[in-house]
Structures are given as C-alpha cells and as structure tokens.
Design a protein around this motif. Structure first.
Motif, PDB file in Angstrom:
ATOM      1  N   TRP A  69     -11.932   9.877   9.119  1.00 32.32           N
ATOM      2  CA  TRP A  69     -11.515   9.978   7.655  1.00 32.32           C
ATOM      3  C   TRP A  69     -11.035   8.672   7.284  1.00 32.32           C
ATOM      4  CZ3 TRP A  69     -13.621  13.230   4.277  1.00 32.32           C
ATOM      5  CH2 TRP A  69     -13.860  14.657   4.830  1.00 32.32           C
ATOM      6  N   MET A  70     -11.861   8.088   6.218  1.00 28.62           N
ATOM      7  CA  MET A  70     -11.361   6.771   5.504  1.00 28.62           C
ATOM      8  C   MET A  70     -10.768   6.954   4.186  1.00 28.62           C
ATOM      9  SD  MET A  70     -11.764   3.575   6.637  1.00 28.62           S
ATOM     10  CE  MET A  70     -12.791   3.738   8.048  1.00 28.62           C
ATOM     11  N   LEU A  71      -9.672   6.301   3.829  1.00 31.44           N
ATOM     12  CA  LEU A  71      -9.118   6.366   2.664  1.00 31.44           C
ATOM     13  C   LEU A  71      -9.433   5.006   1.975  1.00 31.44           C
ATOM     14  CD1 LEU A  71      -6.976   7.466   0.738  1.00 31.44           C
ATOM     15  CD2 LEU A  71      -5.120   6.475   1.910  1.00 31.44           C
ATOM     16  N   LEU A  72      -9.878   5.406   0.817  1.00 31.49           N
ATOM     17  CA  LEU A  72     -10.339   4.049  -0.277  1.00 31.49           C
ATOM     18  C   LEU A  72      -9.311   4.265  -1.424  1.00 31.49           C
ATOM     19  CD1 LEU A  72     -12.547   2.162  -0.683  1.00 31.49           C
ATOM     20  CD2 LEU A  72     -13.507   3.609  -1.967  1.00 31.49           C
ATOM     21  N   PRO A  73      -8.313   3.453  -1.322  1.00 28.58           N
ATOM     22  CA  PRO A  73      -6.912   3.555  -2.294  1.00 28.58           C
ATOM     23  C   PRO A  73      -7.713   3.031  -3.517  1.00 28.58           C
ATOM     24  CG  PRO A  73      -6.359   2.176  -0.718  1.00 28.58           C
ATOM     25  CD  PRO A  73      -7.696   2.569  -0.298  1.00 28.58           C
ATOM     26  N   PHE A  74      -7.361   3.235  -4.754  1.00 33.28           N
ATOM     27  CA  PHE A  74      -7.494   2.478  -5.889  1.00 33.28           C
ATOM     28  C   PHE A  74      -6.394   2.313  -6.795  1.00 33.28           C
ATOM     29  CE2 PHE A  74      -9.381   6.653  -6.554  1.00 33.28           C
ATOM     30  CZ  PHE A  74      -8.629   7.277  -7.515  1.00 33.28           C
ATOM     31  N   HIS A  75      -6.288   1.060  -7.446  1.00 25.43           N
ATOM     32  CA  HIS A  75      -5.202   0.817  -8.099  1.00 25.43           C
ATOM     33  C   HIS A  75      -5.450   0.071  -9.632  1.00 25.43           C
ATOM     34  CE1 HIS A  75      -3.655   0.304  -4.038  1.00 25.43           C
ATOM     35  NE2 HIS A  75      -2.508   0.460  -4.624  1.00 25.43           N
TER      36      HIS A  75
ATOM     37  N   LYS B  28      -2.278  10.259  -6.644  1.00 27.27           N
ATOM     38  CA  LYS B  28      -1.351   9.180  -6.200  1.00 27.27           C
ATOM     39  C   LYS B  28      -0.356  10.004  -5.023  1.00 27.27           C
ATOM     40  CE  LYS B  28       2.534   5.979  -7.707  1.00 27.27           C
ATOM     41  NZ  LYS B  28       3.200   5.752  -8.790  1.00 27.27           N
ATOM     42  N   GLU B  29       0.250  10.986  -5.359  1.00 29.88           N
ATOM     43  CA  GLU B  29       1.132  11.597  -4.402  1.00 29.88           C
ATOM     44  C   GLU B  29       0.202  12.001  -3.032  1.00 29.88           C
ATOM     45  OE1 GLU B  29       2.470  11.554  -8.225  1.00 29.88           O
ATOM     46  OE2 GLU B  29       0.609  12.421  -7.507  1.00 29.88           O
ATOM     47  N   GLU B  30      -0.915  12.408  -3.031  1.00 26.27           N
ATOM     48  CA  GLU B  30      -1.528  12.784  -2.046  1.00 26.27           C
ATOM     49  C   GLU B  30      -2.067  11.651  -1.260  1.00 26.27           C
ATOM     50  OE1 GLU B  30      -3.785  16.862  -3.356  1.00 26.27           O
ATOM     51  OE2 GLU B  30      -4.651  14.948  -3.937  1.00 26.27           O
ATOM     52  N   THR B  31      -2.196  10.681  -1.880  1.00 31.42           N
ATOM     53  CA  THR B  31      -2.687   9.248  -1.245  1.00 31.42           C
ATOM     54  C   THR B  31      -1.471   8.745  -0.356  1.00 31.42           C
ATOM     55  OG1 THR B  31      -4.510   8.724  -2.773  1.00 31.42           O
ATOM     56  CG2 THR B  31      -3.397   6.925  -1.574  1.00 31.42           C
ATOM     57  N   LEU B  32      -0.372   8.704  -0.976  1.00 32.21           N
ATOM     58  CA  LEU B  32       0.803   8.231  -0.505  1.00 32.21           C
ATOM     59  C   LEU B  32       1.410   8.982   0.951  1.00 32.21           C
ATOM     60  CD1 LEU B  32       2.777   6.836  -3.593  1.00 32.21           C
ATOM     61  CD2 LEU B  32       1.833   5.595  -1.705  1.00 32.21           C
ATOM     62  N   LYS B  33       0.964  10.375   0.794  1.00 30.88           N
ATOM     63  CA  LYS B  33       1.247  11.154   1.897  1.00 30.88           C
ATOM     64  C   LYS B  33       0.458  10.879   3.163  1.00 30.88           C
ATOM     65  CE  LYS B  33       1.854  16.403   2.988  1.00 30.88           C
ATOM     66  NZ  LYS B  33       1.753  17.489   2.447  1.00 30.88           N
ATOM     67  N   ARG B  34      -0.655  10.405   2.859  1.00 29.49           N
ATOM     68  CA  ARG B  34      -1.665  10.050   4.130  1.00 29.49           C
ATOM     69  C   ARG B  34      -1.247   8.699   4.490  1.00 29.49           C
ATOM     70  NH1 ARG B  34      -6.201  12.432   5.498  1.00 29.49           N
ATOM     71  NH2 ARG B  34      -6.871  14.569   4.689  1.00 29.49           N
ATOM     72  N   ALA B  35      -0.850   7.879   3.487  1.00 30.00           N
ATOM     73  CA  ALA B  35      -0.716   6.402   3.795  1.00 30.00           C
ATOM     74  C   ALA B  35       0.412   5.820   3.210  1.00 30.00           C
ATOM     75  CB  ALA B  35      -1.984   5.524   3.421  1.00 30.00           C
ATOM     76  N   PRO B  36       1.578   6.252   3.555  1.00 30.55           N
ATOM     77  CA  PRO B  36       2.876   5.937   2.984  1.00 30.55           C
ATOM     78  C   PRO B  36       3.348   4.449   2.834  1.00 30.55           C
ATOM     79  CG  PRO B  36       3.559   6.865   4.712  1.00 30.55           C
ATOM     80  CD  PRO B  36       2.233   7.033   4.711  1.00 30.55           C
ATOM     81  N   ILE B  37       2.508   3.550   3.322  1.00 34.41           N
ATOM     82  CA  ILE B  37       2.913   1.911   3.566  1.00 34.41           C
ATOM     83  C   ILE B  37       2.084   1.252   2.747  1.00 34.41           C
ATOM     84  CG2 ILE B  37       3.941   2.182   5.614  1.00 34.41           C
ATOM     85  CD1 ILE B  37       1.517   0.901   7.128  1.00 34.41           C
ATOM     86  N   ILE B  38       1.122   2.025   2.084  1.00 37.40           N
ATOM     87  CA  ILE B  38       0.274   1.173   1.178  1.00 37.40           C
ATOM     88  C   ILE B  38       0.941   0.775  -0.290  1.00 37.40           C
ATOM     89  CG2 ILE B  38      -2.082   2.031   2.232  1.00 37.40           C
ATOM     90  CD1 ILE B  38      -2.114   3.598  -0.458  1.00 37.40           C
ATOM     91  N   LYS B  39       0.149  -0.253  -0.673  1.00 35.91           N
ATOM     92  CA  LYS B  39       0.987  -0.753  -2.101  1.00 35.91           C
ATOM     93  C   LYS B  39       1.221   0.389  -3.096  1.00 35.91           C
ATOM     94  CE  LYS B  39      -1.740  -3.280  -4.721  1.00 35.91           C
ATOM     95  NZ  LYS B  39      -2.132  -4.727  -5.529  1.00 35.91           N
ATOM     96  N   LYS B  40       2.091   0.535  -3.588  1.00 36.92           N
ATOM     97  CA  LYS B  40       2.586   1.638  -4.787  1.00 36.92           C
ATOM     98  C   LYS B  40       2.271   1.176  -6.062  1.00 36.92           C
ATOM     99  CE  LYS B  40       5.733   3.799  -1.329  1.00 36.92           C
ATOM    100  NZ  LYS B  40       5.475   2.893  -0.285  1.00 36.92           N
ATOM    101  N   ASP B  41       2.530  -0.248  -6.322  1.00 38.81           N
ATOM    102  CA  ASP B  41       2.466  -0.889  -7.683  1.00 38.81           C
ATOM    103  C   ASP B  41       1.049  -0.776  -8.273  1.00 38.81           C
ATOM    104  OD1 ASP B  41       5.005  -1.329  -7.524  1.00 38.81           O
ATOM    105  OD2 ASP B  41       4.924  -3.524  -7.218  1.00 38.81           O
ATOM    106  N   GLY B  42       0.955   0.148  -9.379  1.00 40.05           N
ATOM    107  CA  GLY B  42      -0.640   0.258  -9.770  1.00 40.05           C
ATOM    108  C   GLY B  42      -1.338   1.131  -9.174  1.00 40.05           C
ATOM    109  N   LEU B  43      -0.700   2.122  -8.227  1.00 40.60           N
ATOM    110  CA  LEU B  43      -1.592   2.967  -7.443  1.00 40.60           C
ATOM    111  C   LEU B  43      -2.056   4.148  -8.400  1.00 40.60           C
ATOM    112  CD1 LEU B  43      -3.045   3.954  -4.649  1.00 40.60           C
ATOM    113  CD2 LEU B  43      -0.896   4.994  -4.297  1.00 40.60           C
TER     114      LEU B  43
END
Length: 547
Positions: free
Chosen positions: A103-109, A143-158
């Motif tokens: 499973w690959m996470l594609l975060p968007f900001h 946003k919350e679910e994304t951070l749960k999977r990857a808490p160390i990614i950039k939070k600003d503008g997520l």
C-alpha cells in the motif's frame, strides 16, 4: 533437474560453441531473461550471454517496484497504464515470492502537485484502467487518517491522502528466477561472457557472435539464426559494432537511491510524494531500513563507472527534509546507496522525467534485432513481442514447429505454489519444517519468503555447513553457487541476497569467511582470491562511502 551451477559454467560455454541456436540473446537483465524464457518455452533453441553478472546493470538498480503505471496518467498514456496494470498482476501471480503488494500513500498538500479531487479521480481512473482487484482499489484518507499512517510527514498544509497499491520486488532476484526458469526449460545461459563482435555470412547477415569468457579471456564462437540485442544501457554499443546505429538512439537517465536504518528514518508506510521541483519521490520501508529515491538526470559516460555525486545525495536529502521536516536525517546517516541508469529512447527537447518509458524494437539490415526502453513491469510482454518477431524470421527460412507464447500463466523459478493464494500456507508449513534444522524463526521465514518453493533446496545445504558462517548464510551461499551461478562474492552479496544494500553489517562481518568458502569451493589461486575480494571491497566502498 539440471542445476544452474557456477561449477558447471565451463560445460555450458562449451555447449554454446558446439551447437547452432535458433536465438542468441545478448544481455542478462530482466529483458533478456524474459526473452529467453518465452523463446525456450515455444520450442526454440536458446543461448544467452551476459558480459557481467546477471542483473548487474539496470535490473538490480531500480526503485524495486513493479509499477502499475500511475505516473503515465499525467502524460495521458491510457493504453500504457492499462497494459502495465495487467502485466503487473501477471508478474505477481507468476512469482509472488519476489513480488509483494505494498500500500502506497500519496499525501496531498495545499499548493502541491495533486489536490484531493485530482488524486481521487486519478486513482479511480487508474484502478479502472489497470484492472486493479477489488481488495486493492484506492482509498481516500482524511488528514487525520493520513497522519495516523505516516505521523512523520509534513503537517503544514496537509489536506489528506490517497492509498493505492504498488508491488514491491527484488529486481535482481526476479531476474535470476526468470533465468533459472529458462535454464530449467533448456536454455543455455552464462554470465561473464561478452559478445565482442558479430559474425556475418556472405550476404552480411548476422549469424553469430565472437564471445569472450571474461574470467579466462578465452574466445569462442556462438552461431545462431537470429540474434537479439537486449543489453539495456549498452544496446547502442552493440548497434555500433553492427554499423546499424540510426537516428533513434538511447539517452541514459541516472537514478540514485539512499538507504537509512529505521532507527534514524522510522517509516512503516510506503510514501510517494511530490518535491518542490514538481518531481515525485518514493520512501519505502524494507527489512528494517528505509530507502528513498530516485533522482532523474541525464547521464553521459560508461554506466559501469557511474558514481553517486554530492549533488545526488543532497537532492534526495533535501526531498526528505521537505516531506519529513521533523526528521534530522544527515549525510552521515546514509547506510548504503545505489545508482543505476534507465535506458530511454531519445526525444529531442524533453527532460528525463518527461520521456516515455515505452519500449521500441529495431531490426538492422544485418537482421540484428534490438529491444530498447521499456520498464521492468512490462518485461514479459516485451519478450512476447520480440519472440513473435524472431519466430516470424525463422519461419521465413525454415519450417519450424514453434508453439505460442505461454508465459502469461507460467510460474518462474520458486513460484510453483499453485496460485499466489497458496503461498501463505506454504510459508507456514515450510517454516515449521525448517525450524527443526535449528535456524531461528526470523531467518527461516526470511529464507522461505525470498526463495519461495525453492526454499527447501536452500535449506538442504544447512546440514553440510563446516564453515564458521551462520547456517542460514552458508545455505544461501551454497545455493547461490550451485543453483544460481554466483561466481564472485559480489554476485552473492549484491544480486543473490541484496545484503550489500539492506544488511551491510552482515556483509562487513562475514565477507572474509564468504571469500574463504568460495575460494575453497572454486579452488581459486591466491591471485584470484585477492582479486575477487578486492572487487567486493570496491562494491562496499561505492555503496557506503561518499564519492
């Protein structure tokens, strides 16, 4: 069953010299391997030579993903996405031990390349085009679910993220398993055998090649009715030998990956993220490490002499700091690295990230067939197209009884589970049996997952261990020599096990003993022992020490 043994390599070379083949393949990467398997299973008499070790070029230096072609949606290459999606499923089903759904996470900001709507729509279209199975279709995250999977990614503008499935692979082992399958079916295959020049008949049609045994410097001739140039970054060099290099030519794109220990880069979720310059980079956890890449810059020069520059390292580190700002990852934290080149078909005015990865086939006046470009994911389909052409050429001059392509449902070596859904049960049963040998649970499970249905062959060597090596490492070494044609210590540590990239501490601890065991097995002279030991040391320096 024949063993793909390094100790029988001279016998293999002699059989090449004494026969006339339907097809001679030059290049032992994934493209050449796929062609060999397709051709031999259709009834063609096949020989393959590789000037270095198998998979030592691009096929061991990729991002180690069997891509479904998501990136091609940006270029509106719909047909490419659909075909790669289908091929990805076939690659997995035929070799699930070397291909794993990830499973690959594609975060968007805010202000990023992708927004919520474009990500959702793009992934949905991708699922439809690629024929993604229902259980692996895209999921949109808050946003919350994304951070749960990857808490160390950039939070600003997520704003959130999209989940989709890629398939992680060991590219070198995938290549080796395809070659082993081809060898088992009757193909005659050798590494460290360099095609030095072509042999022509009176009509200047290519009818063979002069081949040099790189280890002994002996030269011999290989005769064949069709010759296929599948040498990856070196295809233009062979076309120059054939005086057939035309307007279309290769341009090389350099890709660099850096490896960190999870203690400094604690990542449990694979991430595909955009960078400030609009490119996309992967960060992928694997075996207690995290690797990040890739760069994408034009490269001129000999691919064998390529090094990772300070600029390459800084680009990836900058990308990491951009998406993972809480991490304090420094250059000294890089545990190992690798660089490779992707051979692309030149397109005037385009940058390396813009050039299509489509494959092309060229046939010269001499009859030399060249396959260039393409992606690891599409290796089987590329092989089918090339062998179709070879068969047509053969049928023009003789009544060959050649069958159809059968590789769509043909397990590669180690993939004989009777379906990927049976692999988990096989692993469970085999690990239970193997524990009786005294190996620990972790190492046993690692061996069974890596070698699939060949795991029992690997484990059979444990009882013969008379060296100081740990039983599991000794078993892998013996299997690599006797059944995977590993000639040198670097072959074993880099391409048969991947330990130089993902377990450098084991390499440093046991390299001396591995050299000793191989020296005894092959009856090396002291000069040979020093040479191959020095070659391994050089590989370690390239992988671990900034150039």
């Amino acid at each position: 069953m024949k063993q793909f043994s390094a100790l029988k390599r001279q016998t293999v070379l002699k059989s090449m010299e004494s026969d006339v083949f339907d097809v001679l393949i030059i290049g032992g990467g994934i493209t050449g391997a796929g062609i060999a398997l397709d051709a031999v299973t259709r009834g063609l008499k096949v020989a393959l030579v590789e000037m270095q070790d198998f998979a030592s070029g691009t096929s061991s230096r990729s991002t180690k993903l069997v891509h479904g072609g998501l990136r091609y949606l940006k270029q509106f290459e719909v047909k490419e996405v659909a075909e790669l999606g289908r091929e990805r499923a076939i690659v997995y089903e035929n070799g699930p031990h070397v291909t794993t759904p990830e499973w690959m996470l594609l975060p968007f900001h805010e202000g990023g390349t992708f927004g919520k709507m474009t990500t959702s729509l793009g992934l949905k279209v991708y699922d439809l085009l690629a024929g993604v199975k229902k259980s692996e279709r895209r999921k949109m995250l808050t946003k919350e679910e994304t951070l749960k999977r990857a808490p160390i990614i950039k939070k600003d503008g997520l704003l959130g993220g999209g989940l989709y499935v890629e398939y992680r692979t060991d590219d070198a082992r995938l290549t080796i398993e395809v070659l082993k399958a081809a060898f088992a079916k009757g193909a005659v295959i050798s590494n460290y055998a360099k095609a030095d020049q072509f042999i022509y008949d009176e009509n200047r049609k290519a009818v063979g090649a002069e081949v040099v045994d790189v280890l002994t410097e002996e030269q011999f001739s290989v005769k064949a009715k069709v010759i296929i140039n599948a040498s990856g970054p070196w295809v233009d060099s062979l076309r120059e030998l054939d005086s057939s290099k035309m307007d279309k030519h290769l341009i090389l794109s350099k890709g660099v990956h850096l490896v960190f220990d999870q203690s400094v880069f604690p990542l449990s979720q694979s991430i595909y993220f955009d960078t400030p310059d609009g490119r996309m980079v992967f960060a992928i956890p694997r075996d207690g490490k995290t690797y990040v890449g890739t760069t994408d810059t034009f490269y001129e020069g000999n691919p064998k002499e390529m090094t990772i520059t300070e600029e390459d390292r800084h680009y990836i580190l900058k990308s990491i700091h951009y998406m993972f700002p809480e991490l304090r990852v420094l250059e000294e934290d890089i545990e190992s690295s690798w660089a490779g080149v992707r051979p692309l078909i030149h397109e005037k005015g385009k940058g390396p990230s813009e050039i299509s990865r489509k494959d092309e086939i060229w046939e010269s006046d001499s009859g030399l067939i060249t396959i260039a470009g393409g992606k690891l994911t599409g290796y089987r389909k590329m092989a089918q197209t090339v062998v179709d052409l070879a068969v047509r050429k053969l049928k023009e001059v003789e009544d060959g009884n050649f069958g159809p392509c059968i590789t769509k449902k043909l397990p590669i070596s180690g993939g004989d589970f009777g379906g990927s859904f049976k692999m988990r049960q096989f692993i469970k049963e085999t690990v239970h049996q193997a524990l009786q040998l005294g190996l620990n649970q972790k190492e046993t499970a690692e061996i069974v997952k890596m070698y699939g249905t060949n795991a029992r062959n690997v484990l059979s060597y444990v009882k013969h261990n008379g060296s100081a090596l740990p039983d599991g490492l000794y078993a892998r070494l013996m299997y690599a020599i006797h059944e995977e044609m590993a000639i040198k210590p670097a072959d074993f540590f880099v391409r048969r096990t991947g330990k130089l990239l993902f377990d450098i501490s084991t390499v440093l601890e046991w390299k001396g003993e591995v050299v000793s065991v191989m020296a005894e097995t092959f009856k090396w002279t002291e000069t040979e022992r020093e040479k191959y030991s020095d070659e391994l040391d050089q590989e370690i320096i390239i992988a671990t020490i900034p150039q």
